[in-house]
Design an enzyme around this catalytic site. Structure first.
Site, PDB file in Angstrom:
ATOM      1  CG  HIS A  38      42.880  42.417  42.608  1.00 52.45           C
ATOM      2  ND1 HIS A  38      42.502  43.320  41.647  1.00 52.45           N
ATOM      3  CD2 HIS A  38      41.946  42.521  43.598  1.00 52.45           C
ATOM      4  CE1 HIS A  38      41.419  43.952  42.028  1.00 52.45           C
ATOM      5  NE2 HIS A  38      41.052  43.487  43.206  1.00 52.45           N
TER       6      HIS A  38
ATOM      7  CG  HIS B 134      34.516  43.711  40.436  1.00 51.95           C
ATOM      8  ND1 HIS B 134      33.890  44.863  39.994  1.00 51.95           N
ATOM      9  CD2 HIS B 134      35.227  44.080  41.533  1.00 51.95           C
ATOM     10  CE1 HIS B 134      34.216  45.874  40.786  1.00 51.95           C
ATOM     11  NE2 HIS B 134      35.025  45.433  41.730  1.00 51.95           N
TER      12      HIS B 134
HETATM   13  O1  G3P Z   1      40.987  42.844  47.445  1.00 50.16           O
HETATM   14  C1  G3P Z   1      40.076  43.843  47.711  1.00 50.16           C
HETATM   15  C2  G3P Z   1      39.688  44.569  46.467  1.00 50.16           C
HETATM   16  O2  G3P Z   1      39.478  43.634  45.462  1.00 50.16           O
HETATM   17  C3  G3P Z   1      38.477  45.414  46.657  1.00 50.16           C
HETATM   18  O3  G3P Z   1      38.082  46.127  45.534  1.00 50.16           O
HETATM   19  O4  G3P Z   1      36.665  46.584  43.611  1.00 50.16           O
HETATM   20  O5  G3P Z   1      38.714  45.231  43.306  1.00 50.16           O
HETATM   21  O6  G3P Z   1      36.753  44.271  44.485  1.00 50.16           O
HETATM   22  P1  G3P Z   1      37.511  45.526  44.187  1.00 50.16           P
HETATM   23 CA    CA Z   2      37.663  42.204  45.154  1.00 49.74          CA
END
Ligand code: G3P
Ligand code: CA
Length: 263
Positions: A12, A54
Site C-alpha cells: 500500500h 494521496h
Molecule cells: O487500497 C485502497 C486504499 O488505499 C483506499 O484508501 O485512503 O489509503 O487511498 P486510501
Molecule cells: Ca489508495
C-alpha cells in the site's frame, strides 16, 4: 497463519510503514520484500502528468503549500517527499547517503516502467482520487498510459480502483477488459455497489469496515465478487481476510504479512 491461505500481497503506497509513501524508495523496498503487487494513488498535475500522491495538497508529505492539481510536474519535482517520515535524518551525521531520486515525487509512468523492468510479474493497483477538478480526464489519461504499455487487456498487470462508482464506470467504457475494483468504506457505498455493480467486478472494502459490519462482510464474501481488502497490517486483520476468502490483501507492511504467510 495457515500456509494454505495465499492471497496476493499488495504494498500500500509501497512499503509505507517503513519508508515514505509513494516514493521510489518505498516501492523498491516493497519489491525487495517479494510483494506481488504495488498500490498507488494518482492525481493529475496542472500540466497533465499523473503523479503518485494521496492528498490533494502538499502539507502532510512535503511540508509545502499548494494543491497538486494547480502545480506543474517541475514544481513538484523540487520538493522532498521523504523528510516528513524521518525528520531527524538531517541531523544524523551517520545516516547513509541516499539517492535524491528516491525522495522525489514519482510519476505513474516511472512506476509502470519500474514494474515492466522487474524480473518477475508484479501487479499495480492504481487508485484514481475523486473529487478532483479534472474529473474524468484522470481516467482518460490513465487509459492512454496503460494503452502505451499495452496493459489494457484482461491479463494486464495493472488494475484501476476508485471509491467513485462513476469513475470506475468511466474506466469500464474506456478500457472494457481492464480489471476494475470498486472501493467501499461505508454502508451507503456497499448498498450502491450491490445495486449497480456486476458480480465480475472486484470489491475493495476496508478491513475496519469489515470488522465493524460483520453481516455485510459475510454478504460481500458470499456475493460472488472477489475481494481486495485494505489496509491489512496485523495478524488479526489477515485472519479476518482468510475467514472471508479475500483474494488480495493491501498492506503498509508487505514483509511482515509475507512472513506471516510463510513466504
Ligand atoms: O487500497 C485502497 C486504499 O488505499 C483506499 O484508501 O485512503 O489509503 O487511498 P486510501
Ligand atoms: Ca489508495
Amino acid at each position: 497463519m495457515g500456509q494454505t491461505y495465499q492471497p496476493q500481497v499488495v504494498a500500500h503506497r509501497g512499503a509505507s510503514a517503513d519508508s515514505a509513501e509513494h516514493t521510489l524508495g518505498a516501492y523498491q523496498k516493497a519489491l525487495a520484500s517479494g510483494a506481488d503487487g504495488l498500490e498507488c494513488d494518482v492525481r493529475l498535475t496542472a500540466d497533465g502528468h499523473l503523479v503518485l500522491l494521496h492528498d490533494r495538497d502538499l502539507r502532510r508529505t512535503a511540508a509545502s503549500r499548494g494543491t497538486v492539481s494547480t502545480l506543474d510536474l517541475r514544481d513538484l519535482d523540487q520538493l522532498d517527499f521523504a523528510a516528513w517520515k524521518d525528520p531527524w535524518r538531517e541531523l544524523d551525521d551517520e545516516a547513509p547517503e541516499e539517492d535524491p531520486e528516491l525522495r522525489r515525487v514519482v510519476t505513474l509512468r516511472k512506476l509502470l516502467e519500474t514494474v515492466a523492468d522487474h524480473d518477475r510479474r508484479v501487479e499495480v493497483a492504481i487508485e484514481t482520487k475523486h473529487p478532483t477538478r479534472y474529473s474524468g480526464l484522470v481516467e482518460r489519461r490513465l487509459a492512454e498510459m496503460l494503452a502505451e504499455f499495452g496493459w489494457t487487456g484482461a491479463d494486464s498487470p495493472a488494475r484501476m480502483m476508485s471509491f467513485s462508482i462513476n469513475a470506475v464506470a468511466r474506466m469500464k467504457r474506456l478500457t472494457p477488459q481492464l480489471p476494475l475494483v470498486n472501493l467501499v468504506d461505508t454502508k451507503r457505498g456497499w448498498h450502491q455497489v450491490r445495486e449497480r455493480v456486476p458480480a465480475q467486478r472486484i470489491l475493495g472494502p476496508g478491513v475496519d469496515f469489515l470488522r465493524e459490519h460483520r453481516k455485510i462482510a459475510r454478504k460481500m464474501a458470499a456475493s460472488g465478487h472477489r475481494l481486495h481488502v485494505w489496509t491489512v497490517n496485523t495478524e488479526d486483520d489477515l485472519a479476518l481476510c482468510e475467514s472471508l476468502g479475500v483474494s488480495a490483501v493491501i498492506t503498509d507492511k508487505p514483509a511482515f504479512i509475507l512472513d506471516l504467510l510463510g513466504r
